[in-house]
Design a protein around this motif. Structure first.
Motif, PDB file in Angstrom:
ATOM      1  N   LEU A  85       0.828  -1.209   0.000  1.00 47.43           N
ATOM      2  CA  LEU A  85       0.000   0.000   0.000  1.00 47.43           C
ATOM      3  C   LEU A  85       0.865   1.263   0.000  1.00 47.43           C
ATOM      4  CD1 LEU A  85      -2.644  -1.028   2.686  1.00 47.43           C
ATOM      5  CD2 LEU A  85      -2.871  -1.160   0.205  1.00 47.43           C
ATOM      6  N   LYS A  86       0.340   2.298  -0.645  1.00 43.61           N
ATOM      7  CA  LYS A  86       1.018   3.590  -0.552  1.00 43.61           C
ATOM      8  C   LYS A  86       0.609   4.234   0.771  1.00 43.61           C
ATOM      9  CE  LYS A  86       1.704   4.092  -5.429  1.00 43.61           C
ATOM     10  NZ  LYS A  86       1.298   4.763  -6.663  1.00 43.61           N
ATOM     11  N   ARG A  87       1.395   5.190   1.217  1.00 40.57           N
ATOM     12  CA  ARG A  87       1.164   5.739   2.555  1.00 40.57           C
ATOM     13  C   ARG A  87       0.189   6.910   2.557  1.00 40.57           C
ATOM     14  NH1 ARG A  87       4.155   4.016   7.404  1.00 40.57           N
ATOM     15  NH2 ARG A  87       2.429   4.402   8.821  1.00 40.57           N
ATOM     16  N   VAL A  88       0.172   7.612   1.419  1.00 40.28           N
ATOM     17  CA  VAL A  88      -0.565   8.886   1.400  1.00 40.28           C
ATOM     18  C   VAL A  88      -1.577   8.926   0.258  1.00 40.28           C
ATOM     19  CG1 VAL A  88      -0.277  11.394   1.237  1.00 40.28           C
ATOM     20  CG2 VAL A  88       1.531  10.015   2.253  1.00 40.28           C
ATOM     21  N   ARG A  89      -2.776   9.467   0.548  1.00 40.20           N
ATOM     22  CA  ARG A  89      -3.734   9.789  -0.516  1.00 40.20           C
ATOM     23  C   ARG A  89      -4.246  11.206  -0.235  1.00 40.20           C
ATOM     24  NH1 ARG A  89      -9.082   6.246  -0.985  1.00 40.20           N
ATOM     25  NH2 ARG A  89      -9.493   7.370   0.965  1.00 40.20           N
ATOM     26  N   GLN A  90      -3.834  12.132  -1.067  1.00 41.28           N
ATOM     27  CA  GLN A  90      -4.117  13.552  -0.826  1.00 41.28           C
ATOM     28  C   GLN A  90      -3.692  13.929   0.596  1.00 41.28           C
ATOM     29  OE1 GLN A  90      -8.167  13.674  -2.103  1.00 41.28           O
ATOM     30  NE2 GLN A  90      -7.559  13.870  -4.236  1.00 41.28           N
ATOM     31  N   GLN A  91      -4.667  14.273   1.483  1.00 39.06           N
ATOM     32  CA  GLN A  91      -4.249  14.645   2.847  1.00 39.06           C
ATOM     33  C   GLN A  91      -4.409  13.487   3.842  1.00 39.06           C
ATOM     34  OE1 GLN A  91      -5.757  18.553   1.489  1.00 39.06           O
ATOM     35  NE2 GLN A  91      -5.821  18.861   3.698  1.00 39.06           N
ATOM     36  N   ASP A  92      -4.819  12.354   3.324  1.00 42.37           N
ATOM     37  CA  ASP A  92      -4.982  11.181   4.196  1.00 42.37           C
ATOM     38  C   ASP A  92      -3.671  10.405   4.329  1.00 42.37           C
ATOM     39  OD1 ASP A  92      -7.635  11.281   5.014  1.00 42.37           O
ATOM     40  OD2 ASP A  92      -8.347  10.430   3.111  1.00 42.37           O
ATOM     41  N   ILE A  93      -3.372  10.004   5.565  1.00 47.14           N
ATOM     42  CA  ILE A  93      -2.158   9.219   5.823  1.00 47.14           C
ATOM     43  C   ILE A  93      -2.586   7.873   6.402  1.00 47.14           C
ATOM     44  CG2 ILE A  93       0.012   9.116   7.124  1.00 47.14           C
ATOM     45  CD1 ILE A  93       0.150  11.579   5.581  1.00 47.14           C
ATOM     46  N   LEU A  94      -2.005   6.815   5.859  1.00 50.71           N
ATOM     47  CA  LEU A  94      -2.273   5.476   6.400  1.00 50.71           C
ATOM     48  C   LEU A  94      -1.467   5.307   7.682  1.00 50.71           C
ATOM     49  CD1 LEU A  94      -3.346   2.492   5.895  1.00 50.71           C
ATOM     50  CD2 LEU A  94      -1.141   2.113   4.785  1.00 50.71           C
ATOM     51  N   LEU A  95      -2.163   4.968   8.786  1.00 48.87           N
ATOM     52  CA  LEU A  95      -1.431   4.850  10.056  1.00 48.87           C
ATOM     53  C   LEU A  95      -1.024   3.414  10.359  1.00 48.87           C
ATOM     54  CD1 LEU A  95      -3.362   7.333  12.384  1.00 48.87           C
ATOM     55  CD2 LEU A  95      -1.211   7.687  11.163  1.00 48.87           C
ATOM     56  N   PHE A  96      -2.000   2.575  10.757  1.00 46.04           N
ATOM     57  CA  PHE A  96      -1.675   1.177  11.118  1.00 46.04           C
ATOM     58  C   PHE A  96      -2.959   0.349  11.142  1.00 46.04           C
ATOM     59  CE2 PHE A  96      -2.135   3.769  14.932  1.00 46.04           C
ATOM     60  CZ  PHE A  96      -3.067   3.051  15.674  1.00 46.04           C
ATOM     61  N   LYS A  97      -2.805  -0.993  11.293  1.00 52.20           N
ATOM     62  CA  LYS A  97      -3.963  -1.886  11.333  1.00 52.20           C
ATOM     63  C   LYS A  97      -4.680  -1.733  12.670  1.00 52.20           C
ATOM     64  CE  LYS A  97      -1.889  -5.603   8.592  1.00 52.20           C
ATOM     65  NZ  LYS A  97      -1.314  -6.952   8.673  1.00 52.20           N
TER      66      LYS A  97
ATOM     67  N   LEU B  72      -3.370  -9.628 -10.049  1.00 52.44           N
ATOM     68  CA  LEU B  72      -3.787  -9.382 -11.427  1.00 52.44           C
ATOM     69  C   LEU B  72      -4.398  -7.985 -11.544  1.00 52.44           C
ATOM     70  CD1 LEU B  72      -5.441 -12.819 -12.297  1.00 52.44           C
ATOM     71  CD2 LEU B  72      -3.241 -11.964 -13.117  1.00 52.44           C
ATOM     72  N   ARG B  73      -4.439  -7.507 -12.781  1.00 51.75           N
ATOM     73  CA  ARG B  73      -4.911  -6.137 -13.007  1.00 51.75           C
ATOM     74  C   ARG B  73      -6.330  -5.886 -12.461  1.00 51.75           C
ATOM     75  NH1 ARG B  73      -3.159  -1.760 -15.072  1.00 51.75           N
ATOM     76  NH2 ARG B  73      -1.198  -2.755 -15.626  1.00 51.75           N
ATOM     77  N   TRP B  74      -7.231  -6.867 -12.620  1.00 48.11           N
ATOM     78  CA  TRP B  74      -8.605  -6.637 -12.155  1.00 48.11           C
ATOM     79  C   TRP B  74      -8.649  -6.447 -10.634  1.00 48.11           C
ATOM     80  CZ3 TRP B  74     -11.276  -9.797  -8.736  1.00 48.11           C
ATOM     81  CH2 TRP B  74     -10.755 -11.088  -8.519  1.00 48.11           C
ATOM     82  N   GLN B  75      -7.743  -7.152  -9.941  1.00 48.16           N
ATOM     83  CA  GLN B  75      -7.678  -6.986  -8.485  1.00 48.16           C
ATOM     84  C   GLN B  75      -7.079  -5.625  -8.136  1.00 48.16           C
ATOM     85  OE1 GLN B  75      -5.221 -10.398  -7.869  1.00 48.16           O
ATOM     86  NE2 GLN B  75      -6.904 -11.675  -7.134  1.00 48.16           N
ATOM     87  N   TYR B  76      -6.098  -5.219  -8.941  1.00 48.42           N
ATOM     88  CA  TYR B  76      -5.450  -3.921  -8.720  1.00 48.42           C
ATOM     89  C   TYR B  76      -6.480  -2.802  -8.862  1.00 48.42           C
ATOM     90  CZ  TYR B  76      -2.692   0.200  -9.937  1.00 48.42           C
ATOM     91  OH  TYR B  76      -2.173   1.476 -10.005  1.00 48.42           O
ATOM     92  N   GLU B  77      -7.325  -2.927  -9.906  1.00 48.93           N
ATOM     93  CA  GLU B  77      -8.325  -1.873 -10.125  1.00 48.93           C
ATOM     94  C   GLU B  77      -9.311  -1.783  -8.954  1.00 48.93           C
ATOM     95  OE1 GLU B  77      -9.636  -2.756 -14.070  1.00 48.93           O
ATOM     96  OE2 GLU B  77      -7.745  -1.965 -14.901  1.00 48.93           O
ATOM     97  N   LEU B  78      -9.679  -2.947  -8.403  1.00 46.12           N
ATOM     98  CA  LEU B  78     -10.557  -2.941  -7.223  1.00 46.12           C
ATOM     99  C   LEU B  78      -9.842  -2.354  -6.011  1.00 46.12           C
ATOM    100  CD1 LEU B  78     -12.379  -6.401  -7.328  1.00 46.12           C
ATOM    101  CD2 LEU B  78     -13.354  -4.146  -7.736  1.00 46.12           C
ATOM    102  N   ALA B  79      -8.568  -2.734  -5.872  1.00 48.62           N
ATOM    103  CA  ALA B  79      -7.786  -2.263  -4.716  1.00 48.62           C
ATOM    104  C   ALA B  79      -7.675  -0.744  -4.730  1.00 48.62           C
ATOM    105  CB  ALA B  79      -6.394  -2.896  -4.734  1.00 48.62           C
ATOM    106  N   GLN B  80      -7.461  -0.164  -5.918  1.00 49.44           N
ATOM    107  CA  GLN B  80      -7.288   1.277  -6.055  1.00 49.44           C
ATOM    108  C   GLN B  80      -8.520   2.058  -5.585  1.00 49.44           C
ATOM    109  OE1 GLN B  80      -3.994   1.804  -6.350  1.00 49.44           O
ATOM    110  NE2 GLN B  80      -4.264   3.287  -7.994  1.00 49.44           N
ATOM    111  N   LEU B  81      -9.695   1.413  -5.729  1.00 53.04           N
ATOM    112  CA  LEU B  81     -10.922   2.086  -5.305  1.00 53.04           C
ATOM    113  C   LEU B  81     -10.940   2.290  -3.792  1.00 53.04           C
ATOM    114  CD1 LEU B  81     -13.572   0.171  -7.476  1.00 53.04           C
ATOM    115  CD2 LEU B  81     -12.595   2.455  -7.894  1.00 53.04           C
ATOM    116  N   ARG B  82     -10.213   1.411  -3.084  1.00 54.75           N
ATOM    117  CA  ARG B  82     -10.196   1.511  -1.622  1.00 54.75           C
ATOM    118  C   ARG B  82      -9.057   2.399  -1.124  1.00 54.75           C
ATOM    119  NH1 ARG B  82     -13.486  -1.838   0.905  1.00 54.75           N
ATOM    120  NH2 ARG B  82     -14.551  -3.404  -0.354  1.00 54.75           N
ATOM    121  N   TRP B  83      -7.862   2.125  -1.666  1.00 53.80           N
ATOM    122  CA  TRP B  83      -6.676   2.860  -1.199  1.00 53.80           C
ATOM    123  C   TRP B  83      -5.564   2.662  -2.245  1.00 53.80           C
ATOM    124  CZ3 TRP B  83      -5.843   6.511   2.269  1.00 53.80           C
ATOM    125  CH2 TRP B  83      -4.520   6.818   2.618  1.00 53.80           C
ATOM    126  N   PRO B  84      -4.778   3.677  -2.535  1.00 54.81           N
ATOM    127  CA  PRO B  84      -3.725   3.514  -3.564  1.00 54.81           C
ATOM    128  C   PRO B  84      -2.765   2.373  -3.212  1.00 54.81           C
ATOM    129  CG  PRO B  84      -3.887   5.802  -2.835  1.00 54.81           C
ATOM    130  CD  PRO B  84      -4.776   5.008  -1.934  1.00 54.81           C
TER     131      PRO B  84
END
Ligand SMILES: [Zn+2]
Length: 371
Positions: free
Chosen positions: A71-83, A125-137
């Motif tokens: 996962l990437k850490r940042v999306r705009q001003q959102d920061i991923l912290l921890f589980k 696979l790409r289809w999973q990547y596209e779904l994943a991107q909808l949730r978080w980069p």
């Protein structure tokens, strides 16, 4: 020998028969959506705070440590912290302090905490990547080969025609000679020649399902075979002169004589190649890279060893016993036509997805497409 070649007068011609398409049965990590995990996010007040926050976070709470490195850490001003599961009874503030973050950064992060679901593992696979991107980069490393397996673009038109030809032969043997019993053909993909051909023989032994007999017949082509005595009568009266034209390799001892004569006597099968390469010296097999024994490369380099590099075409999905026998035989690919109630490749389980096994083959389900 003519006693085997009694067929009904009306027969379908190969070019009128439906085409067979082989679809990969992928393991669940490729076939399903990855599982989700709940994480905390923090929305910063402005983007200028990101670099200061990240300096501490990447050192004291790295994504690798949380097994979220996909996962990437940042999306705009959102920061991923921890589980969320990592909290262990503490509050978010207590947890962030406990990992050593400075009071200033903890204060920044805790102003606006919220939670979300992200993919717990990397998309394959790409289809999973596209779904994943909808949730978080997330990060993604495309695998061309696996994508082609998933899309069905792995086989060329020529290969599909070959599959159709082999499945046609398989079905004709089963219906015309064997009373529709399960049937199997082993192919050497280097030459597209038939190495062995077998039908189930459960009347002789309950273990003699089609794939186990087929594996035994491949062993015969290498001078072995556990059921020599039981099948002695099926391998007599072979007139090798009949096969000069489409014999590729010297060994035909994996194909019972009545099948050989059936193939040779019928014009529809005149371009079917036959013959297995005999084994080479033992020392070469022993020095082969054991981890890659299933590859065609090793078949090329070291010659036949069990079913290394070979491909099996089966009229039925194998049961667990046979699917394991195919693992032990180190076959490269298994194609099957009909699903079975007790099938171990898709119906009951996907044996080829069990990571703990020391060998994995690719599995394809063949479906008829009527044009
Ligand atoms: Zn079986």
């Amino acid at each position: 020998m003519t006693e085997y070649i009694c067929r009904p007068t009306k027969r379908i011609k190969l070019n009128e028969s439906p085409k067979w398409y082989a679809y990969a049965i992928l393991t669940d990590e490729y076939a399903k959506e990855p599982p989700l995990v709940k994480v905390y996010l923090s929305k910063l007040e402005n983007k200028r705070q990101i670099s200061r926050v990240m300096q501490e976070l990447s050192k004291l709470l790295p994504v690798e440590q949380m097994k979220l490195q996909h996962l990437k850490r940042v999306r705009q001003q959102d920061i991923l912290l921890f589980k969320m599961n990592d909290l262990n009874g503490q509050t978010v503030t207590e947890y962030l302090v406990s990992v050593g973050l400075s009071a200033e950064i903890v204060e920044l992060l805790c102003k606006n905490i919220h939670e979300t679901d992200v993919f717990a593992s990397a998309p394959m696979l790409r289809w999973q990547y596209e779904l994943a991107q909808l949730r978080w980069p997330c990060k993604f490393h495309p695998d061309k080969y696996m994508e082609s397996l998933n899309e069905g673009s792995i086989f060329s038109e020529k290969q599909r025609n070959f599959h159709t030809k082999i499945l046609y032969l398989l079905n004709e043997i089963s219906s015309e000679l064997e009373n529709n019993k399960p049937c199997g053909i082993c192919i050497d993909p280097r030459t597209n020649a038939v190495v062995a051909l077998a039908t189930s023989r459960t009347t002789i032994s309950p273990l003699m399902h089609c794939p186990t007999v087929l594996i035994d017949f491949v062993a015969r082509s290498q001078g072995g075979g556990a059921w020599q005595k039981e099948f002695l009568h099926e391998f007599q009266n072979v007139d090798e002169n009949l096969f000069n034209k489409n014999k590729i390799n010297p060994s035909m001892s994996g194909i019972p004589s009545h099948y050989l004569h059936f193939i040779r006597a019928d014009k529809r099968f005149e371009d079917i190649k036959i013959g297995a390469e005999p084994p080479r010296s033992k020392t070469m097999i022993e020095s082969a890279d054991q981890t890659a024994l299933s590859s065609v490369g090793n078949l090329e380099k070291y010659g036949p060893y069990l079913c290394t590099g070979y491909e099996m075409f089966l009229s039925q999905e194998p049961c667990l016993m046979c699917a394991m026998a195919l693992v032990h035989s180190r076959v490269r690919r298994v194609y099957f036509q009909k699903r079975s109630k007790n099938g171990a490749l898709v119906s009951r389980l996907k044996l080829h997805s069990v990571k703990e096994l020391n060998h994995h083959y690719e599995v394809f389900e063949c479906k008829e497409i009527c044009s």
